[in-house]
Design an enzyme around this catalytic site. Structure first.
Site, PDB file in Angstrom:
ATOM      1  CG  HIS A 158      -2.103  -0.896   1.097  1.00 53.88           C
ATOM      2  ND1 HIS A 158      -2.005  -2.253   1.281  1.00 53.88           N
ATOM      3  CD2 HIS A 158      -3.401  -0.649   0.811  1.00 53.88           C
ATOM      4  CE1 HIS A 158      -3.199  -2.809   1.116  1.00 53.88           C
ATOM      5  NE2 HIS A 158      -4.065  -1.856   0.829  1.00 53.88           N
ATOM      6  CE  LYS A 162      -3.928  -0.479   4.703  1.00 58.13           C
ATOM      7  NZ  LYS A 162      -5.258   0.137   4.883  1.00 58.13           N
TER       8      LYS A 162
END
Length: 269
Positions: A158, A162
């Site tokens: 990601h 995040k």
């Protein structure tokens, strides 16, 4: 011909990366109507003006409770963060508004409490770690594969902003796999990590690895190993638009049942 009544939607966090896409999706879907938008710090500004979109007639507010009372929404869509979403969901349920939540980091206790509260109000709600249809299929395929190839590791990648690791998608994938195979001690029994964490997190014997780098959106590989072969199931969300068909579907389906559903896969069978 009778006109179908639109589903009235409030979006929480409309200026976030996901929130912006949600607002666009609601505005473009003839079955949905944007009736409110709640921002953490900005109020009194028209939503279209704040987001660089055509005029919507909806004014940003910092007060969720007031918005729920005045706008009378059917559904609240929230992609904020775990620290905020709990209060948002509790407020929505109190006012009889159905929550659709894409925030990860939600606990099992939260899910149980929300399910009970929703059933008392006789309305539905949804919490999903991932709204991309391809990601849901990836999880389903992985669960099937685990019946035949139980040795498995998960790598999720990601963007570097995040907050939680492993991702909600990785956790959900691991939970689905665990239902299809027994807990299994993988690797050499005398395996030793020279650096702590080198083998990743452990869940029911499988290993989960989290990568956080600029340039990624949301990606996951589920790698299975067998005698003389490997199988890799991978999904990539290239843009946040990939999540929007699932968000629109969830917003409509949440009107049709009572209680909390955890995972979009439960709505696409």
């Amino acid at each position: 011909m009778e006109t179908k009544e639109q589903i009235r939607v409030v979006v929480v966090g409309p200026r976030g990366k996901m929130g912006r896409e949600v607002v666009r999706t609601v505005l473009s879907d003839p079955e949905l109507e944007l009736v409110g938008a709640v921002d953490r710090t900005l109020s009194g500004v028209e939503v279209g003006q704040a987001l660089g979109l055509p005029e919507t007639g909806v004014i940003l507010s910092t007060n969720l409770n007031e918005t729920l009372v005045e706008a009378k929404p059917d559904v609240m869509i929230d992609f904020t963060n775990p620290n905020s979403v709990r209060a948002h969901v509790e407020a929505a349920i109190e006012y009889g508004v159905r929550p659709v939540v894409g925030t990860t980091g939600i606990t099992q206790d939260d899910l149980r409490k929300w399910d009970e509260a929703l059933r008392k109000q006789e309305i539905g709600g949804l919490v999903a770690p991932n709204f991309a249809i391809g990601a849901i299929l990836m999880m389903k395929f992985a669960a099937i594969a685990a019946r035949y190839m139980p040795h498995v590791e998960i790598i999720e990648l990601h963007h570097d902003q995040k907050l939680d690791a492993p991702s909600g998608t990785a956790v959900k994938t691991a939970e689905l796999i665990a239902k299809e195979r027994k807990s299994l001690r993988q690797g050499h029994p005398n395996e030793e990590e020279k650096w702590a964490g080198a083998r990743g997190a452990e869940f029911e014997g499988m290993r989960i690895h989290s990568v956080r780098l600029p340039g990624f959106v949301a990606h996951q590989e589920v790698i299975f190993g067998g005698v003389g072969q490997t199988l890799t199931i991978r999904h990539d969300s290239i843009t946040r638009e990939s999540f929007m068909p699932g968000v629109a579907m969830a917003t409509k389906r949440v009107m049709t049942y009572e209680g909390l559903v955890y995972g979009l896969e439960n709505l696409i069978d």
